[in-house]
Design a protein around this motif. Structure first.
Motif, PDB file in Angstrom:
ATOM      1  N   PRO A   1      -7.047  18.199  -4.627  1.00 20.22           N
ATOM      2  CA  PRO A   1      -7.571  17.817  -5.582  1.00 20.22           C
ATOM      3  C   PRO A   1      -9.027  18.886  -5.735  1.00 20.22           C
ATOM      4  CG  PRO A   1      -8.928  18.055  -3.180  1.00 20.22           C
ATOM      5  CD  PRO A   1      -8.291  17.978  -2.818  1.00 20.22           C
ATOM      6  N   LEU A   2      -8.212  19.445  -7.263  1.00 17.10           N
ATOM      7  CA  LEU A   2      -8.879  20.761  -7.493  1.00 17.10           C
ATOM      8  C   LEU A   2      -8.726  19.838  -9.347  1.00 17.10           C
ATOM      9  CD1 LEU A   2      -6.941  22.546  -8.996  1.00 17.10           C
ATOM     10  CD2 LEU A   2      -6.276  23.547  -6.892  1.00 17.10           C
ATOM     11  N   ALA A   3      -9.537  20.775 -10.265  1.00 17.25           N
ATOM     12  CA  ALA A   3      -9.142  20.843 -11.718  1.00 17.25           C
ATOM     13  C   ALA A   3      -9.137  21.723 -12.182  1.00 17.25           C
ATOM     14  CB  ALA A   3     -10.966  19.971 -11.600  1.00 17.25           C
ATOM     15  N   VAL A   4      -8.978  21.498 -13.473  1.00 18.00           N
ATOM     16  CA  VAL A   4      -8.630  23.096 -14.585  1.00 18.00           C
ATOM     17  C   VAL A   4      -9.506  22.993 -15.297  1.00 18.00           C
ATOM     18  CG1 VAL A   4      -6.058  23.503 -13.921  1.00 18.00           C
ATOM     19  CG2 VAL A   4      -6.917  21.776 -16.385  1.00 18.00           C
ATOM     20  N   ALA A   5     -10.193  24.023 -16.072  1.00 18.00           N
ATOM     21  CA  ALA A   5     -10.727  23.939 -16.245  1.00 18.00           C
ATOM     22  C   ALA A   5     -10.658  25.010 -17.994  1.00 18.00           C
ATOM     23  CB  ALA A   5     -11.989  24.733 -16.351  1.00 18.00           C
ATOM     24  N   LEU A   6     -11.320  24.421 -18.996  1.00 20.57           N
ATOM     25  CA  LEU A   6      -9.889  24.881 -20.581  1.00 20.57           C
ATOM     26  C   LEU A   6     -11.966  24.193 -21.317  1.00 20.57           C
ATOM     27  CD1 LEU A   6      -7.406  21.979 -20.064  1.00 20.57           C
ATOM     28  CD2 LEU A   6      -7.159  24.641 -20.015  1.00 20.57           C
TER      29      LEU A   6
ATOM     30  N   VAL B   1     -27.471  12.099 -15.976  1.00 28.15           N
ATOM     31  CA  VAL B   1     -26.348  13.479 -16.000  1.00 28.15           C
ATOM     32  C   VAL B   1     -26.947  14.332 -14.380  1.00 28.15           C
ATOM     33  CG1 VAL B   1     -24.863  15.460 -16.691  1.00 28.15           C
ATOM     34  CG2 VAL B   1     -26.346  14.015 -18.637  1.00 28.15           C
ATOM     35  N   ALA B   2     -25.149  14.281 -14.028  1.00 28.97           N
ATOM     36  CA  ALA B   2     -25.038  14.423 -12.879  1.00 28.97           C
ATOM     37  C   ALA B   2     -24.495  16.161 -12.580  1.00 28.97           C
ATOM     38  CB  ALA B   2     -23.740  13.913 -11.703  1.00 28.97           C
ATOM     39  N   TYR B   3     -25.849  16.207 -11.886  1.00 31.31           N
ATOM     40  CA  TYR B   3     -25.975  18.199 -12.395  1.00 31.31           C
ATOM     41  C   TYR B   3     -25.984  19.054 -11.284  1.00 31.31           C
ATOM     42  CZ  TYR B   3     -28.271  22.972 -12.928  1.00 31.31           C
ATOM     43  OH  TYR B   3     -28.898  24.636 -12.873  1.00 31.31           O
ATOM     44  N   VAL B   4     -24.700  19.675 -10.944  1.00 28.45           N
ATOM     45  CA  VAL B   4     -24.845  20.859  -9.223  1.00 28.45           C
ATOM     46  C   VAL B   4     -24.388  22.045 -10.578  1.00 28.45           C
ATOM     47  CG1 VAL B   4     -23.190  18.505  -7.875  1.00 28.45           C
ATOM     48  CG2 VAL B   4     -22.046  20.098 -10.415  1.00 28.45           C
ATOM     49  N   LYS B   5     -24.321  23.393  -9.041  1.00 28.94           N
ATOM     50  CA  LYS B   5     -24.699  24.528  -9.215  1.00 28.94           C
ATOM     51  C   LYS B   5     -23.412  24.808  -8.575  1.00 28.94           C
ATOM     52  CE  LYS B   5     -26.636  27.451 -10.537  1.00 28.94           C
ATOM     53  NZ  LYS B   5     -27.553  27.696 -11.678  1.00 28.94           N
ATOM     54  N   MET B   6     -22.723  25.995  -9.491  1.00 32.32           N
ATOM     55  CA  MET B   6     -21.603  26.980  -8.946  1.00 32.32           C
ATOM     56  C   MET B   6     -21.733  28.018  -7.474  1.00 32.32           C
ATOM     57  SD  MET B   6     -19.502  29.166 -10.957  1.00 32.32           S
ATOM     58  CE  MET B   6     -20.219  30.114 -11.299  1.00 32.32           C
ATOM     59  N   ALA B   7     -20.791  27.149  -6.477  1.00 33.40           N
ATOM     60  CA  ALA B   7     -21.353  28.316  -5.724  1.00 33.40           C
ATOM     61  C   ALA B   7     -21.507  29.948  -6.157  1.00 33.40           C
ATOM     62  CB  ALA B   7     -20.342  28.209  -4.410  1.00 33.40           C
ATOM     63  N   THR B   8     -19.631  30.422  -6.588  1.00 34.28           N
ATOM     64  CA  THR B   8     -19.319  31.835  -7.178  1.00 34.28           C
ATOM     65  C   THR B   8     -17.891  32.037  -7.949  1.00 34.28           C
ATOM     66  OG1 THR B   8     -18.646  33.759  -6.218  1.00 34.28           O
ATOM     67  CG2 THR B   8     -18.202  31.872  -5.014  1.00 34.28           C
TER      68      THR B   8
ATOM     69  N   VAL C   1     -15.890  26.105  -6.838  1.00 33.64           N
ATOM     70  CA  VAL C   1     -15.731  27.105  -6.067  1.00 33.64           C
ATOM     71  C   VAL C   1     -14.751  27.212  -7.355  1.00 33.64           C
ATOM     72  CG1 VAL C   1     -14.383  29.386  -5.222  1.00 33.64           C
ATOM     73  CG2 VAL C   1     -15.746  27.308  -4.211  1.00 33.64           C
ATOM     74  N   VAL C   2     -15.347  28.948  -8.449  1.00 29.10           N
ATOM     75  CA  VAL C   2     -14.359  29.003  -9.515  1.00 29.10           C
ATOM     76  C   VAL C   2     -13.738  29.792  -9.615  1.00 29.10           C
ATOM     77  CG1 VAL C   2     -14.452  29.484 -12.096  1.00 29.10           C
ATOM     78  CG2 VAL C   2     -15.708  26.748 -11.660  1.00 29.10           C
TER      79      VAL C   2
ATOM     80  N   ASP D   1     -21.700  16.616   9.549  1.00 30.99           N
ATOM     81  CA  ASP D   1     -21.856  16.357   8.056  1.00 30.99           C
ATOM     82  C   ASP D   1     -21.534  17.545   7.446  1.00 30.99           C
ATOM     83  OD1 ASP D   1     -23.130  14.837   6.196  1.00 30.99           O
ATOM     84  OD2 ASP D   1     -25.206  15.572   6.229  1.00 30.99           O
ATOM     85  N   PRO D   2     -20.235  17.661   7.257  1.00 33.78           N
ATOM     86  CA  PRO D   2     -19.969  18.698   6.843  1.00 33.78           C
ATOM     87  C   PRO D   2     -19.862  18.669   5.133  1.00 33.78           C
ATOM     88  CG  PRO D   2     -17.643  17.406   7.318  1.00 33.78           C
ATOM     89  CD  PRO D   2     -19.134  16.889   7.942  1.00 33.78           C
ATOM     90  N   PRO D   3     -20.195  20.154   5.112  1.00 36.86           N
ATOM     91  CA  PRO D   3     -20.574  19.600   3.334  1.00 36.86           C
ATOM     92  C   PRO D   3     -19.166  20.010   2.443  1.00 36.86           C
ATOM     93  CG  PRO D   3     -19.842  22.125   4.291  1.00 36.86           C
ATOM     94  CD  PRO D   3     -20.192  21.319   5.174  1.00 36.86           C
ATOM     95  N   GLU D   4     -19.132  18.883   1.139  1.00 34.35           N
ATOM     96  CA  GLU D   4     -17.459  18.579   0.823  1.00 34.35           C
ATOM     97  C   GLU D   4     -17.540  19.870  -0.933  1.00 34.35           C
ATOM     98  OE1 GLU D   4     -19.491  15.277   1.990  1.00 34.35           O
ATOM     99  OE2 GLU D   4     -20.577  16.772   0.910  1.00 34.35           O
ATOM    100  N   ILE D   5     -16.594  20.824  -0.541  1.00 35.99           N
ATOM    101  CA  ILE D   5     -16.168  21.560  -1.483  1.00 35.99           C
ATOM    102  C   ILE D   5     -15.140  20.891  -2.151  1.00 35.99           C
ATOM    103  CG2 ILE D   5     -15.231  22.528  -0.233  1.00 35.99           C
ATOM    104  CD1 ILE D   5     -15.159  25.082  -0.026  1.00 35.99           C
ATOM    105  N   ALA D   6     -15.285  22.121  -3.377  1.00 35.57           N
ATOM    106  CA  ALA D   6     -14.662  22.034  -5.201  1.00 35.57           C
ATOM    107  C   ALA D   6     -13.660  23.319  -5.214  1.00 35.57           C
ATOM    108  CB  ALA D   6     -15.018  20.433  -6.143  1.00 35.57           C
ATOM    109  N   PHE D   7     -12.807  22.617  -6.003  1.00 37.57           N
ATOM    110  CA  PHE D   7     -12.305  24.197  -6.518  1.00 37.57           C
ATOM    111  C   PHE D   7     -11.660  23.609  -8.356  1.00 37.57           C
ATOM    112  CE2 PHE D   7     -11.719  23.540  -2.316  1.00 37.57           C
ATOM    113  CZ  PHE D   7     -11.891  25.465  -2.073  1.00 37.57           C
ATOM    114  N   ILE D   8     -11.728  24.561  -8.617  1.00 33.92           N
ATOM    115  CA  ILE D   8     -11.490  24.497 -10.112  1.00 33.92           C
ATOM    116  C   ILE D   8     -10.921  25.283 -10.894  1.00 33.92           C
ATOM    117  CG2 ILE D   8     -12.558  25.141 -12.787  1.00 33.92           C
ATOM    118  CD1 ILE D   8     -15.468  22.737 -11.399  1.00 33.92           C
TER     119      ILE D   8
END
Length: 348
Positions: A172-177, A268-275, A298-299, A145-152
């Motif tokens: 798979p990542l996103a840009v923040a504007l 609303v789906a609420y999540v915390k930033m790792a770092t 991760v931002v 059960d590995p933890p999913e990770i996302a990048f912004i």
């Protein structure tokens, strides 16, 4: 005549003796009743000046950390615990130091990994330090059960070269504007054409619906500023609930769960930033928080240095077995986890 004088002299001597005895025996009892508060003020001033100074507390704190073999870290004022030592042990040890007997000492948990050391003289805060536990550089990733990770990647300024570079990555990542910046609409379209996600850097002082209307392609929002004290988070979040967008909380954790609870109430789906990825140990923190929470966001800034750091980190975690997904997908999978962890008593 001589007899009367002798008697009078003896009476005076006896009176003076009784008075002296009364002052010696009854003075300590009588003084605070005649002058209430004066003695306490003198004693309090003496204690503050001799045993309650922040410098003295910091001296004892550093001395104890040196005995433990604690090493300095990237943050100058933070406490980095050595391997095998816990925040609870730090609190117990400092409370046992005789020189700190008049100080109220607490080491309390702030978020999933961070603790905070605080020393009080009554209601007065004398010293505060962040406490970082020892973290493995490469925490074990469960193959089951590995933890999913996302990048912004955050673009506060217009940097078309770095945006094109990121849009060309096969990840798979996103840009923040920011919603109202001159480069936002064009950058959002560029990212969408390259199959990248778009996240809005929202300002809690502005109307949220107006910010969302400025960038229809957004799949979620990133909040990095503290909410105004007068703002009710529930109504402010309503536009997110209606649009089905996620909320990424990038603020420093303070133990206040009102935003998480309000997000849950609004669906609303609420999540915390790792770092915020910036080197100086941030990669270690990102890995450990991701493993601890079961997901990670991760931002990184959209400048050349941070983009290079982000690219290298993405390659590393891919090889280490972290599954990557778009921020909207990770938020959809884990957006309710934090509210569940708050417990039934908090949600009532």
């Amino acid at each position: 005549m001589d007899g009367r004088h002798t008697f009078t002299l003896g009476l005076w001597i006896a009176s003076v003796g009784c008075l002296a005895l009364l002052l010696v025996r009854g003075g300590p009892w009588l003084w605070p009743r005649l002058f209430p508060g004066l003695d306490d003020t003198m004693n309090s001033s003496e204690v503050v000046n001799t045993t309650m100074e922040p410098e003295m507390i910091a001296e004892e704190l550093h001395r104890e950390l040196a005995r433990w073999g604690s090493q300095a870290g990237p943050e100058v004022d933070a406490i980095y615990l050595p391997r095998g030592k816990t925040p609870a042990e730090l609190q117990s040890r400092l409370r046992a130091i005789p020189r700190l007997a008049g100080v109220d000492i607490y080491v309390t948990q702030v978020d999933d990994l961070l603790h905070r050391f605080r020393a009080f003289d009554g209601p007065r805060l004398l010293l505060s330090r962040d406490v970082r536990p020892w973290l493995p550089e490469r925490p074990v990733v469960s193959p089951v059960d590995p933890p999913e990770i996302a990048f912004i990647s955050r673009f506060l300024e217009n940097d078309a070269e770095q945006l094109d570079r990121i849009c060309g990555w096969k990840a798979p990542l996103a840009v923040a504007l920011p919603p109202f910046a001159a480069h936002t609409v064009k950058a959002a379209r560029r990212a969408s054409r390259a199959s990248k996600g778009v996240v809005l850097l929202v300002d809690p002082r502005d109307d949220l619906k107006e910010q969302l209307d400025a960038v229809p392609d957004a799949s979620g929002v990133l909040l990095e500023q503290e909410l105004p004290e007068t703002l009710d988070p529930g109504p402010w979040l309503d536009p997110l609930g209606r649009a089905g967008l996620f909320l990424l909380d990038g603020r420093v954790e303070d133990g206040n769960q009102s935003l998480a609870v309000a997000a849950s109430d609004r669906g609303v789906a609420y999540v915390k930033m790792a770092t915020n990825l910036n080197g100086a140990g941030s990669e270690i923190l990102a890995r450990n928080l991701t493993v601890r929470r079961g997901y990670g966001f991760v931002v990184a800034d959209g400048n050349e240095a941070s983009t290079s750091l982000l690219r290298a980190f993405i390659e590393e975690v891919r090889e280490e077995g972290y599954p990557m997904a778009f921020p909207s997908e990770v938020a959809r999978m884990h957006g309710g986890d934090r509210v569940k962890a708050l417990g039934e008593d908090v949600l009532r």
